[in-house]
Design an enzyme around this catalytic site. Structure first.
Site, PDB file in Angstrom:
ATOM      1  N   ASP A   1      10.092 -11.248  -5.875  1.00 36.00           N
ATOM      2  CA  ASP A   1      10.554 -12.126  -4.794  1.00 36.00           C
ATOM      3  C   ASP A   1       9.998 -11.686  -3.444  1.00 36.00           C
ATOM      4  O   ASP A   1       9.758 -10.494  -3.217  1.00 36.00           O
ATOM      5  CB  ASP A   1      12.094 -12.117  -4.771  1.00 36.00           C
ATOM      6  CG  ASP A   1      12.655 -13.244  -3.906  1.00 36.00           C
ATOM      7  OD1 ASP A   1      11.991 -14.290  -3.779  1.00 36.00           O
ATOM      8  OD2 ASP A   1      13.767 -13.071  -3.366  1.00 36.00           O
TER       9      ASP A   1
ATOM     10  N   LEU B   1       1.128  -2.701 -24.556  1.00 32.08           N
ATOM     11  CA  LEU B   1       2.225  -3.277 -23.761  1.00 32.08           C
ATOM     12  C   LEU B   1       2.500  -4.722 -24.160  1.00 32.08           C
ATOM     13  O   LEU B   1       1.570  -5.507 -24.356  1.00 32.08           O
ATOM     14  CB  LEU B   1       1.843  -3.234 -22.268  1.00 32.08           C
ATOM     15  CG  LEU B   1       2.851  -3.868 -21.308  1.00 32.08           C
ATOM     16  CD1 LEU B   1       4.072  -2.974 -21.124  1.00 32.08           C
ATOM     17  CD2 LEU B   1       2.198  -4.139 -19.946  1.00 32.08           C
TER      18      LEU B   1
ATOM     19  N   HIS C   1       1.971 -16.491  -2.638  1.00 32.40           N
ATOM     20  CA  HIS C   1       1.935 -16.478  -4.111  1.00 32.40           C
ATOM     21  C   HIS C   1       0.597 -15.899  -4.588  1.00 32.40           C
ATOM     22  O   HIS C   1       0.550 -15.116  -5.532  1.00 32.40           O
ATOM     23  CB  HIS C   1       2.142 -17.883  -4.677  1.00 32.40           C
ATOM     24  CG  HIS C   1       3.485 -18.474  -4.336  1.00 32.40           C
ATOM     25  ND1 HIS C   1       4.650 -17.748  -4.430  1.00 32.40           N
ATOM     26  CD2 HIS C   1       3.849 -19.712  -3.893  1.00 32.40           C
ATOM     27  CE1 HIS C   1       5.672 -18.517  -4.061  1.00 32.40           C
ATOM     28  NE2 HIS C   1       5.212 -19.701  -3.720  1.00 32.40           N
TER      29      HIS C   1
HETATM   30  C1  IPE Z   1      13.950 -15.817  -8.166  1.00 33.03           C
HETATM   31  O1  IPE Z   1      13.568 -15.941  -6.837  1.00 33.03           O
HETATM   32  C2  IPE Z   1      12.960 -16.474  -9.055  1.00 33.03           C
HETATM   33  C3  IPE Z   1      11.623 -15.858  -9.134  1.00 33.03           C
HETATM   34  C4  IPE Z   1      11.236 -14.783  -8.542  1.00 33.03           C
HETATM   35  C5  IPE Z   1      10.700 -16.528  -9.997  1.00 33.03           C
HETATM   36  P1  IPE Z   1      14.121 -17.091  -5.895  1.00 33.03           P
HETATM   37  O2  IPE Z   1      13.507 -16.895  -4.576  1.00 33.03           O
HETATM   38  O3  IPE Z   1      13.926 -18.423  -6.526  1.00 33.03           O
HETATM   39  O4  IPE Z   1      15.692 -16.788  -5.867  1.00 33.03           O
HETATM   40  P2  IPE Z   1      16.777 -17.222  -4.805  1.00 33.03           P
HETATM   41  O5  IPE Z   1      16.619 -18.690  -4.584  1.00 33.03           O
HETATM   42  O6  IPE Z   1      16.527 -16.457  -3.545  1.00 33.03           O
HETATM   43  O7  IPE Z   1      18.082 -16.826  -5.416  1.00 33.03           O
HETATM   44  C1  IPE Z   2       9.022 -15.516  -5.373  1.00 36.45           C
HETATM   45  O1  IPE Z   2       8.786 -15.592  -4.023  1.00 36.45           O
HETATM   46  C2  IPE Z   2       8.062 -16.367  -6.170  1.00 36.45           C
HETATM   47  C3  IPE Z   2       8.678 -17.559  -6.768  1.00 36.45           C
HETATM   48  C4  IPE Z   2       9.941 -17.862  -6.759  1.00 36.45           C
HETATM   49  C5  IPE Z   2       7.763 -18.485  -7.428  1.00 36.45           C
HETATM   50  P1  IPE Z   2       9.459 -16.711  -3.131  1.00 36.45           P
HETATM   51  O2  IPE Z   2       8.579 -17.916  -3.131  1.00 36.45           O
HETATM   52  O3  IPE Z   2      10.864 -16.962  -3.563  1.00 36.45           O
HETATM   53  O4  IPE Z   2       9.428 -16.025  -1.721  1.00 36.45           O
HETATM   54  P2  IPE Z   2      10.575 -16.048  -0.611  1.00 36.45           P
HETATM   55  O5  IPE Z   2      11.857 -15.577  -1.263  1.00 36.45           O
HETATM   56  O6  IPE Z   2      10.685 -17.453  -0.114  1.00 36.45           O
HETATM   57  O7  IPE Z   2      10.093 -15.101   0.433  1.00 36.45           O
HETATM   58 MG    MG Z   3      12.624 -16.102  -3.041  1.00 39.70          MG
END
Ligand code: IPE
Ligand code: IPE
Ligand code: MG
Length: 241
Positions: free
Chosen positions: A12, A123, A29
């Site tokens: 995240d 792995l 990303h």
């Molecule tokens: C969790 O992250 C999902 C992934 C990393 C794929 P999110 O960014 O979607 O989670 P929330 O919305 O902060 O809970």
């Molecule tokens: C996690 O990073 C990746 C996915 C959920 C695909 P985020 O896109 O949730 O990044 P933040 O949380 O907005 O910084």
């Molecule tokens: Mg996020």
């Protein structure tokens, strides 16, 4: 040092990493691919058996269509590009999640990556795409209910082991170490059943900045934890029964 058999990561913070640089979210990303490669190499090298990466949740479908589209394009591009190297490194790749929700092209790509690497013995990399812990529980219940309706399985024969087997991670060990980057202290519908006794590690680092030092910290913290699974400390040391 005690190494976790199974590491599960919520990657995240990509969007905030990009926002801090005044870049579009998708740039975050893309930047997140570097640590993906790094954790795969490092887990492989350190003797981790299973690495599960949360790439896209059932709730992430609610993001703006443009971001979802770009993410799906990125998955397709990356899988196509990396499959040879993963195969060469003896890594087997599996996917968990609601495949039917993905574009046919991505479904085909996923199946071909799985079959290309199925015989590998190193792995085991599990990528969670269109995955949710609640979705997983529901699909497991549906599988078991079908077997009950067909008469193959009695309701009372359903126990924890059978339910766990019907979940997406099936016969794999539960995650020993759960890592979430990006500063949030939550599970966000990741492996709800399987995380029951995982050691949780939260890092404030945004995923694109996650490096060997940050991984070391998580592994060191894990090695220092006493895992009791409900028993007492003294029982673990073997002093008292
Ligand atoms: C969790 O992250 C999902 C992934 C990393 C794929 P999110 O960014 O979607 O989670 P929330 O919305 O902060 O809970
Ligand atoms: C996690 O990073 C990746 C996915 C959920 C695909 P985020 O896109 O949730 O990044 P933040 O949380 O907005 O910084
Ligand atoms: Mg996020």
């Amino acid at each position: 040092m005690r190494v976790p058999r199974h590491v599960a990561i919520v990657m995240d913070g990509n969007g905030r990493w990009a926002a801090k640089r005044k870049l579009p979210r998708v740039a975050g990303h893309r930047a997140g691919l570097k640590p993906v490669r790094l954790v795969i190499q490092e887990c492989s090298r350190r003797g981790v058996e299973v690495l599960t990466l949360f790439a896209f949740s059932t709730e992430n479908w609610r993001r703006p269509a443009q971001e979802v589209g770009l993410l799906m394009k990125l998955f397709l591009e990356v899988l196509g590009r990396e499959v040879d190297e993963l195969a060469q490194q003896n890594i087997s790749v599996g996917f968990i999640g609601d495949r039917a929700a993905l574009a046919p092209e991505l479904q085909e790509c996923i199946s071909s990556v799985e079959s290309r690497t199925a015989g590998n013995t190193g792995l085991k990399l599990v990528i969670a795409v269109a995955y949710g812990g609640r979705w997983d529980a529901v699909q497991a219940v549906q599988q078991l209910a079908r077997r009950c309706v067909s008469g193959e399985l009695g309701v009372d024969a359903i126990d924890e082991a059978l339910f766990a087997q019907a979940l997406s991670l099936g016969g794999l060990p539960d995650p020993d170490l759960f890592i979430r980057t990006g500063g949030e202290r939550r599970v966000s519908n990741f492996l709800l059943w399987n995380l029951a006794y995982s050691e949780l590690w939260f890092s404030d680092v945004y995923w694109p900045d996650f490096d060997v030092g940050a991984l070391d910290q998580a592994f060191e913290a894990f090695a220092a934890r006493e895992r009791r699974f409900g028993v007492t400390s003294r029982q673990i040391v073997g002093d008292v029964c």
